[in-house]
Design a protein around this motif. Sequence first.
Motif, PDB file in Angstrom:
ATOM      1  N   ALA A  43      -3.181   4.316   7.254  1.00 35.22           N
ATOM      2  CA  ALA A  43      -4.329   4.748   8.026  1.00 35.22           C
ATOM      3  C   ALA A  43      -5.141   3.511   8.423  1.00 35.22           C
ATOM      4  CB  ALA A  43      -5.181   5.692   7.198  1.00 35.22           C
ATOM      5  N   ASP A  44      -5.826   3.614   9.531  1.00 36.71           N
ATOM      6  CA  ASP A  44      -6.629   2.476  10.002  1.00 36.71           C
ATOM      7  C   ASP A  44      -7.687   2.068   8.974  1.00 36.71           C
ATOM      8  OD1 ASP A  44      -6.685   3.445  13.529  1.00 36.71           O
ATOM      9  OD2 ASP A  44      -5.216   2.325  12.340  1.00 36.71           O
ATOM     10  N   SER A  45      -8.178   3.044   8.232  1.00 34.20           N
ATOM     11  CA  SER A  45      -9.259   2.772   7.285  1.00 34.20           C
ATOM     12  C   SER A  45      -8.829   1.857   6.138  1.00 34.20           C
ATOM     13  CB  SER A  45      -9.812   4.081   6.728  1.00 34.20           C
ATOM     14  OG  SER A  45      -8.785   4.804   6.063  1.00 34.20           O
ATOM     15  N   VAL A  46      -7.516   1.770   5.884  1.00 27.62           N
ATOM     16  CA  VAL A  46      -7.052   0.959   4.752  1.00 27.62           C
ATOM     17  C   VAL A  46      -6.085  -0.143   5.171  1.00 27.62           C
ATOM     18  CG1 VAL A  46      -7.369   2.914   3.200  1.00 27.62           C
ATOM     19  CG2 VAL A  46      -5.090   2.462   4.166  1.00 27.62           C
ATOM     20  N   LYS A  47      -5.731  -0.171   6.434  1.00 26.20           N
ATOM     21  CA  LYS A  47      -4.770  -1.166   6.914  1.00 26.20           C
ATOM     22  C   LYS A  47      -5.301  -2.568   6.655  1.00 26.20           C
ATOM     23  CE  LYS A  47      -2.721   0.295  10.503  1.00 26.20           C
ATOM     24  NZ  LYS A  47      -2.405   0.694  11.902  1.00 26.20           N
ATOM     25  N   GLY A  48      -4.460  -3.400   6.079  1.00 27.76           N
ATOM     26  CA  GLY A  48      -4.854  -4.768   5.762  1.00 27.76           C
ATOM     27  C   GLY A  48      -5.493  -4.926   4.399  1.00 27.76           C
ATOM     28  N   ARG A  49      -5.849  -3.810   3.780  1.00 27.12           N
ATOM     29  CA  ARG A  49      -6.459  -3.871   2.442  1.00 27.12           C
ATOM     30  C   ARG A  49      -5.575  -3.226   1.366  1.00 27.12           C
ATOM     31  NH1 ARG A  49     -11.052  -1.192   1.331  1.00 27.12           N
ATOM     32  NH2 ARG A  49     -10.671   0.500   2.826  1.00 27.12           N
ATOM     33  N   PHE A  50      -4.861  -2.175   1.731  1.00 23.19           N
ATOM     34  CA  PHE A  50      -4.018  -1.441   0.797  1.00 23.19           C
ATOM     35  C   PHE A  50      -2.549  -1.703   1.117  1.00 23.19           C
ATOM     36  CE2 PHE A  50      -7.085   2.336  -0.222  1.00 23.19           C
ATOM     37  CZ  PHE A  50      -8.086   1.428  -0.528  1.00 23.19           C
ATOM     38  N   THR A  51      -1.724  -1.724   0.064  1.00 24.61           N
ATOM     39  CA  THR A  51      -0.288  -1.884   0.225  1.00 24.61           C
ATOM     40  C   THR A  51       0.447  -0.846  -0.599  1.00 24.61           C
ATOM     41  OG1 THR A  51      -0.542  -4.278   0.546  1.00 24.61           O
ATOM     42  CG2 THR A  51       1.666  -3.461   0.016  1.00 24.61           C
ATOM     43  N   ILE A  52       1.296  -0.085   0.070  1.00 26.75           N
ATOM     44  CA  ILE A  52       2.099   0.916  -0.619  1.00 26.75           C
ATOM     45  C   ILE A  52       3.481   0.337  -0.893  1.00 26.75           C
ATOM     46  CG2 ILE A  52       2.943   1.972   1.520  1.00 26.75           C
ATOM     47  CD1 ILE A  52       2.785   4.705   0.101  1.00 26.75           C
ATOM     48  N   SER A  53       4.035   0.676  -2.057  1.00 24.37           N
ATOM     49  CA  SER A  53       5.385   0.237  -2.392  1.00 24.37           C
ATOM     50  C   SER A  53       6.018   1.251  -3.330  1.00 24.37           C
ATOM     51  CB  SER A  53       5.375  -1.164  -3.021  1.00 24.37           C
ATOM     52  OG  SER A  53       4.634  -1.171  -4.221  1.00 24.37           O
ATOM     53  N   ARG A  54       7.326   1.186  -3.426  1.00 24.72           N
ATOM     54  CA  ARG A  54       8.046   2.117  -4.289  1.00 24.72           C
ATOM     55  C   ARG A  54       9.128   1.369  -5.046  1.00 24.72           C
ATOM     56  NH1 ARG A  54      10.621   6.521  -0.473  1.00 24.72           N
ATOM     57  NH2 ARG A  54      11.694   7.153  -2.399  1.00 24.72           N
ATOM     58  N   ASP A  55       9.401   1.833  -6.252  1.00 25.12           N
ATOM     59  CA  ASP A  55      10.486   1.292  -7.068  1.00 25.12           C
ATOM     60  C   ASP A  55      11.400   2.459  -7.413  1.00 25.12           C
ATOM     61  OD1 ASP A  55      12.172   0.317  -9.055  1.00 25.12           O
ATOM     62  OD2 ASP A  55      10.642  -0.960  -9.926  1.00 25.12           O
ATOM     63  N   ASN A  56      12.481   2.578  -6.689  1.00 27.19           N
ATOM     64  CA  ASN A  56      13.380   3.723  -6.896  1.00 27.19           C
ATOM     65  C   ASN A  56      14.061   3.683  -8.260  1.00 27.19           C
ATOM     66  OD1 ASN A  56      12.711   4.690  -4.377  1.00 27.19           O
ATOM     67  ND2 ASN A  56      14.609   4.022  -3.390  1.00 27.19           N
ATOM     68  N   ALA A  57      14.224   2.496  -8.830  1.00 25.51           N
ATOM     69  CA  ALA A  57      14.843   2.388 -10.145  1.00 25.51           C
ATOM     70  C   ALA A  57      13.937   2.959 -11.240  1.00 25.51           C
ATOM     71  CB  ALA A  57      15.180   0.941 -10.455  1.00 25.51           C
ATOM     72  N   LYS A  58      12.638   2.896 -10.989  1.00 29.71           N
ATOM     73  CA  LYS A  58      11.671   3.389 -11.975  1.00 29.71           C
ATOM     74  C   LYS A  58      11.035   4.704 -11.565  1.00 29.71           C
ATOM     75  CE  LYS A  58      10.360  -1.221 -13.624  1.00 29.71           C
ATOM     76  NZ  LYS A  58       9.239  -2.180 -13.821  1.00 29.71           N
ATOM     77  N   ASN A  59      11.464   5.250 -10.411  1.00 27.57           N
ATOM     78  CA  ASN A  59      10.851   6.487  -9.910  1.00 27.57           C
ATOM     79  C   ASN A  59       9.330   6.362  -9.860  1.00 27.57           C
ATOM     80  OD1 ASN A  59      13.429   7.508  -9.831  1.00 27.57           O
ATOM     81  ND2 ASN A  59      12.952   9.382 -10.926  1.00 27.57           N
ATOM     82  N   THR A  60       8.843   5.242  -9.383  1.00 26.29           N
ATOM     83  CA  THR A  60       7.414   4.986  -9.391  1.00 26.29           C
ATOM     84  C   THR A  60       6.937   4.502  -8.033  1.00 26.29           C
ATOM     85  OG1 THR A  60       7.491   4.438 -11.757  1.00 26.29           O
ATOM     86  CG2 THR A  60       5.554   3.717 -10.529  1.00 26.29           C
ATOM     87  N   LEU A  61       5.810   5.023  -7.650  1.00 24.45           N
ATOM     88  CA  LEU A  61       5.135   4.668  -6.404  1.00 24.45           C
ATOM     89  C   LEU A  61       3.872   3.895  -6.763  1.00 24.45           C
ATOM     90  CD1 LEU A  61       4.863   5.170  -3.256  1.00 24.45           C
ATOM     91  CD2 LEU A  61       3.464   7.152  -3.890  1.00 24.45           C
ATOM     92  N   TYR A  62       3.515   2.937  -5.917  1.00 24.56           N
ATOM     93  CA  TYR A  62       2.334   2.124  -6.178  1.00 24.56           C
ATOM     94  C   TYR A  62       1.421   2.093  -4.954  1.00 24.56           C
ATOM     95  CZ  TYR A  62       5.412   0.354  -9.851  1.00 24.56           C
ATOM     96  OH  TYR A  62       6.259   0.252 -10.919  1.00 24.56           O
ATOM     97  N   LEU A  63       0.148   1.842  -5.237  1.00 25.17           N
ATOM     98  CA  LEU A  63      -0.799   1.555  -4.171  1.00 25.17           C
ATOM     99  C   LEU A  63      -1.679   0.410  -4.649  1.00 25.17           C
ATOM    100  CD1 LEU A  63      -1.740   2.471  -1.327  1.00 25.17           C
ATOM    101  CD2 LEU A  63      -3.558   3.747  -2.493  1.00 25.17           C
ATOM    102  N   GLN A  64      -1.475  -0.757  -4.085  1.00 21.23           N
ATOM    103  CA  GLN A  64      -2.315  -1.908  -4.376  1.00 21.23           C
ATOM    104  C   GLN A  64      -3.517  -1.852  -3.439  1.00 21.23           C
ATOM    105  OE1 GLN A  64      -1.981  -4.454  -6.744  1.00 21.23           O
ATOM    106  NE2 GLN A  64      -4.043  -5.002  -6.045  1.00 21.23           N
ATOM    107  N   MET A  65      -4.693  -1.830  -4.029  1.00 22.07           N
ATOM    108  CA  MET A  65      -5.914  -1.691  -3.252  1.00 22.07           C
ATOM    109  C   MET A  65      -6.769  -2.937  -3.454  1.00 22.07           C
ATOM    110  SD  MET A  65      -6.815   2.312  -3.951  1.00 22.07           S
ATOM    111  CE  MET A  65      -7.328   2.027  -5.637  1.00 22.07           C
TER     112      MET A  65
END
Length: 122
Positions: free
Chosen positions: A60-82
Amino acid sequence: QVQLVESGGGSVQAGGSLRLSCAASGLTYRLYCLGWFRQAPGKEREGLATINTNNRPTYADSVKGRFTISRDNAKNTLYLQMNMLKAEDTAMYYCAADWRCGTVVVTDYVHRGQGTQVTVSS
């Protein structure tokens, strides 16, 4: 039974950072599109970021450049770095998953967690 469990929320001062995690179980993780949305008291749900099965993110524009989404399929885990958090980022944050990639907005994803609270003080 699909379960999504968020963690990593908390209180932080404006300008600070938090990393949210979302552990998933009960689904073939690599086949699902994943995402984050938030809801502040008295406000509508706001989609923040998604990541598809090819690891392509959207923001979303409100978080672009500040938040980063990533996923680790080996760990079945999703992340959001804010990073560079603002007072207006204060909300309950939810992770979500859906197999209907590209046809459903993240706030309507079929599976969602219980949420983790993020509070940013100015």
